[in-house]
Design a protein around this motif. Structure first.
Motif, PDB file in Angstrom:
ATOM      1  N   MET A  42       0.838  -1.194   0.000  1.00  0.00           N
ATOM      2  CA  MET A  42       0.000   0.000   0.000  1.00  0.00           C
ATOM      3  C   MET A  42       0.879   1.253   0.000  1.00  0.00           C
ATOM      4  O   MET A  42       0.637   2.187  -0.767  1.00  0.00           O
ATOM      5  CB  MET A  42      -0.922  -0.001   1.229  1.00  0.00           C
ATOM      6  CG  MET A  42      -1.748   1.271   1.382  1.00  0.00           C
ATOM      7  SD  MET A  42      -2.600   1.387   2.983  1.00  0.00           S
ATOM      8  CE  MET A  42      -1.247   1.799   4.077  1.00  0.00           C
ATOM      9  N   VAL A  43       1.896   1.269   0.846  1.00  0.00           N
ATOM     10  CA  VAL A  43       2.767   2.442   0.937  1.00  0.00           C
ATOM     11  C   VAL A  43       3.559   2.614  -0.361  1.00  0.00           C
ATOM     12  O   VAL A  43       3.716   3.733  -0.855  1.00  0.00           O
ATOM     13  CB  VAL A  43       3.685   2.345   2.169  1.00  0.00           C
ATOM     14  CG1 VAL A  43       4.651   3.524   2.225  1.00  0.00           C
ATOM     15  CG2 VAL A  43       2.840   2.283   3.457  1.00  0.00           C
ATOM     16  N   GLN A  44       4.032   1.518  -0.942  1.00  0.00           N
ATOM     17  CA  GLN A  44       4.733   1.612  -2.231  1.00  0.00           C
ATOM     18  C   GLN A  44       3.819   2.177  -3.311  1.00  0.00           C
ATOM     19  O   GLN A  44       4.252   3.000  -4.127  1.00  0.00           O
ATOM     20  CB  GLN A  44       5.270   0.245  -2.644  1.00  0.00           C
ATOM     21  CG  GLN A  44       6.444  -0.209  -1.825  1.00  0.00           C
ATOM     22  CD  GLN A  44       6.895  -1.616  -2.174  1.00  0.00           C
ATOM     23  OE1 GLN A  44       6.294  -2.292  -2.999  1.00  0.00           O
ATOM     24  NE2 GLN A  44       7.964  -2.058  -1.535  1.00  0.00           N
ATOM     25  N   LEU A  73     -14.315   4.641   2.624  1.00  0.00           N
ATOM     26  CA  LEU A  73     -14.527   3.725   3.744  1.00  0.00           C
ATOM     27  C   LEU A  73     -14.733   4.479   5.057  1.00  0.00           C
ATOM     28  O   LEU A  73     -15.302   3.938   6.006  1.00  0.00           O
ATOM     29  CB  LEU A  73     -13.353   2.751   3.872  1.00  0.00           C
ATOM     30  CG  LEU A  73     -13.149   1.827   2.677  1.00  0.00           C
ATOM     31  CD1 LEU A  73     -11.901   0.980   2.862  1.00  0.00           C
ATOM     32  CD2 LEU A  73     -14.372   0.957   2.445  1.00  0.00           C
ATOM     33  N   ILE A  74     -14.275   5.722   5.115  1.00  0.00           N
ATOM     34  CA  ILE A  74     -14.450   6.532   6.321  1.00  0.00           C
ATOM     35  C   ILE A  74     -15.474   7.635   6.088  1.00  0.00           C
ATOM     36  O   ILE A  74     -16.384   7.824   6.877  1.00  0.00           O
ATOM     37  CB  ILE A  74     -13.099   7.102   6.788  1.00  0.00           C
ATOM     38  CG1 ILE A  74     -12.202   5.948   7.231  1.00  0.00           C
ATOM     39  CG2 ILE A  74     -13.290   8.122   7.914  1.00  0.00           C
ATOM     40  CD1 ILE A  74     -10.789   6.335   7.563  1.00  0.00           C
ATOM     41  N   TRP A  75     -15.321   8.372   4.996  1.00  0.00           N
ATOM     42  CA  TRP A  75     -16.247   9.457   4.654  1.00  0.00           C
ATOM     43  C   TRP A  75     -17.285   8.848   3.707  1.00  0.00           C
ATOM     44  O   TRP A  75     -17.153   8.912   2.505  1.00  0.00           O
ATOM     45  CB  TRP A  75     -15.507  10.604   3.997  1.00  0.00           C
ATOM     46  CG  TRP A  75     -14.553  11.292   4.909  1.00  0.00           C
ATOM     47  CD1 TRP A  75     -13.326  10.862   5.292  1.00  0.00           C
ATOM     48  CD2 TRP A  75     -14.753  12.548   5.554  1.00  0.00           C
ATOM     49  NE1 TRP A  75     -12.744  11.776   6.137  1.00  0.00           N
ATOM     50  CE2 TRP A  75     -13.598  12.828   6.314  1.00  0.00           C
ATOM     51  CE3 TRP A  75     -15.797  13.475   5.563  1.00  0.00           C
ATOM     52  CZ2 TRP A  75     -13.454  13.979   7.072  1.00  0.00           C
ATOM     53  CZ3 TRP A  75     -15.654  14.635   6.308  1.00  0.00           C
ATOM     54  CH2 TRP A  75     -14.497  14.873   7.059  1.00  0.00           C
ATOM     55  N   THR A  76     -18.330   8.305   4.246  1.00  0.00           N
ATOM     56  CA  THR A  76     -19.298   7.513   3.474  1.00  0.00           C
ATOM     57  C   THR A  76     -20.400   8.395   2.895  1.00  0.00           C
ATOM     58  O   THR A  76     -21.561   8.263   3.254  1.00  0.00           O
ATOM     59  CB  THR A  76     -19.897   6.417   4.364  1.00  0.00           C
ATOM     60  OG1 THR A  76     -20.481   7.054   5.517  1.00  0.00           O
ATOM     61  CG2 THR A  76     -18.845   5.428   4.816  1.00  0.00           C
ATOM     62  N   GLU A  77     -20.030   9.250   1.981  1.00  0.00           N
ATOM     63  CA  GLU A  77     -20.999  10.168   1.385  1.00  0.00           C
ATOM     64  C   GLU A  77     -21.650   9.557   0.156  1.00  0.00           C
ATOM     65  O   GLU A  77     -21.043   8.753  -0.550  1.00  0.00           O
ATOM     66  CB  GLU A  77     -20.290  11.465   0.996  1.00  0.00           C
ATOM     67  CG  GLU A  77     -19.756  12.183   2.208  1.00  0.00           C
ATOM     68  CD  GLU A  77     -18.411  12.837   1.948  1.00  0.00           C
ATOM     69  OE1 GLU A  77     -18.120  13.785   2.654  1.00  0.00           O
ATOM     70  OE2 GLU A  77     -17.669  12.384   1.075  1.00  0.00           O
ATOM     71  N   LYS A 151     -13.707  -3.477   7.299  1.00  0.00           N
ATOM     72  CA  LYS A 151     -13.288  -4.227   6.117  1.00  0.00           C
ATOM     73  C   LYS A 151     -12.621  -3.274   5.115  1.00  0.00           C
ATOM     74  O   LYS A 151     -13.186  -2.263   4.727  1.00  0.00           O
ATOM     75  CB  LYS A 151     -14.469  -4.927   5.467  1.00  0.00           C
ATOM     76  CG  LYS A 151     -14.062  -5.806   4.317  1.00  0.00           C
ATOM     77  CD  LYS A 151     -15.215  -6.561   3.708  1.00  0.00           C
ATOM     78  CE  LYS A 151     -14.635  -7.423   2.604  1.00  0.00           C
ATOM     79  NZ  LYS A 151     -15.553  -8.088   1.813  1.00  0.00           N
ATOM     80  N   GLY A 152     -11.389  -3.615   4.736  1.00  0.00           N
ATOM     81  CA  GLY A 152     -10.648  -2.796   3.787  1.00  0.00           C
ATOM     82  C   GLY A 152      -9.776  -1.731   4.429  1.00  0.00           C
ATOM     83  O   GLY A 152      -9.002  -1.072   3.743  1.00  0.00           O
ATOM     84  N   TYR A 157      -8.434   0.095  12.811  1.00  0.00           N
ATOM     85  CA  TYR A 157      -9.751   0.711  12.647  1.00  0.00           C
ATOM     86  C   TYR A 157     -10.877  -0.180  13.165  1.00  0.00           C
ATOM     87  O   TYR A 157     -12.028   0.254  13.235  1.00  0.00           O
ATOM     88  CB  TYR A 157     -10.012   1.034  11.169  1.00  0.00           C
ATOM     89  CG  TYR A 157      -9.329   2.295  10.694  1.00  0.00           C
ATOM     90  CD1 TYR A 157      -9.951   3.535  10.812  1.00  0.00           C
ATOM     91  CD2 TYR A 157      -8.069   2.252  10.127  1.00  0.00           C
ATOM     92  CE1 TYR A 157      -9.325   4.686  10.376  1.00  0.00           C
ATOM     93  CE2 TYR A 157      -7.431   3.396   9.683  1.00  0.00           C
ATOM     94  CZ  TYR A 157      -8.078   4.616   9.809  1.00  0.00           C
ATOM     95  OH  TYR A 157      -7.460   5.761   9.380  1.00  0.00           O
ATOM     96  N   ALA A 158     -10.585  -1.403  13.521  1.00  0.00           N
ATOM     97  CA  ALA A 158     -11.627  -2.342  13.945  1.00  0.00           C
ATOM     98  C   ALA A 158     -12.322  -1.849  15.213  1.00  0.00           C
ATOM     99  O   ALA A 158     -11.683  -1.631  16.238  1.00  0.00           O
ATOM    100  CB  ALA A 158     -11.023  -3.725  14.174  1.00  0.00           C
TER     101      ALA A 158
END
Length: 174
Positions: A42-44, A73-77, A151-152, A157-158
């Motif tokens: 992910m970081v790469q 996944l966080i800002w679920t607009e 998830k994801g 974050y769980a």
């Protein structure tokens, strides 16, 4: 003091993970939660997409952070919002107290304006009052709380609730 914010490069991968380790050690000392391991792939990918940044002060790495242009996944607009999202800001212990979060925020507002984006956004644990005060002092408006589906998302974050923060670039000073 010469400060520059530049894109990270693939050879910075170990530096970034060293900074993450420093952040986790600090989080364990001052708070009841801490980050879990991040996926190197992910970081790469963030580095290749020029979304992973480093702050240099007098040519020394002082901080690292990541950006995104969506965070569903966080800002679920229901509708996508034109924004840059700040993630995983880590200041090296040698540079704490220099208000680098404010410098990164100022950079992000200027970057958002340059790219025609409307908001700078970020999130943090909802029960961390110190960060709530720090981010609002940097110009962010508290935009609510959310309990994301994990998830994801990275493992830390769980089952948590997050504070959401944003700056409306059209209203920000500068």
């Amino acid at each position: 003091m010469a400060m520059h914010i530049i894109p990270s490069e693939l050879q910075d991968l170990q530096l970034i993970f060293d900074f993450y380790a420093l952040a986790v050690a600090h989080q364990k000392r001052v708070f009841n939660r801490h980050w879990q391991d991040f996926d190197p792939d992910m970081v790469q990918a963030e580095i290749r997409e020029q979304r992973q940044w480093k702050v240099l002060i007098d040519n020394r790495p002082a901080a690292v952070f990541a950006t995104a242009f969506s965070d569903p996944l966080i800002w679920t607009e229901a509708e996508p919002v034109s924004a840059i999202y700040l993630h995983r800001i880590v200041t090296h212990p040698d540079f704490r107290g220099r208000n680098l979060v404010q410098s990164i925020t100022d950079w992000a507002v200027a970057y958002a304006r340059q790219k025609g984006l409307s908001f700078v956004r970020m999130d943090t644990w909802a029960d961390n009052d110190k960060l709530l005060k720090h981010y609002t002092a940097c110009g962010f408006r508290h935009a609510g709380t959310v309990t994301p589906k994990s998830k994801g998302l990275p493992p830390h974050y769980a089952g948590i609730t997050l504070n959401l923060f944003e700056i409306d670039v059209r209203e920000a000073a500068g």
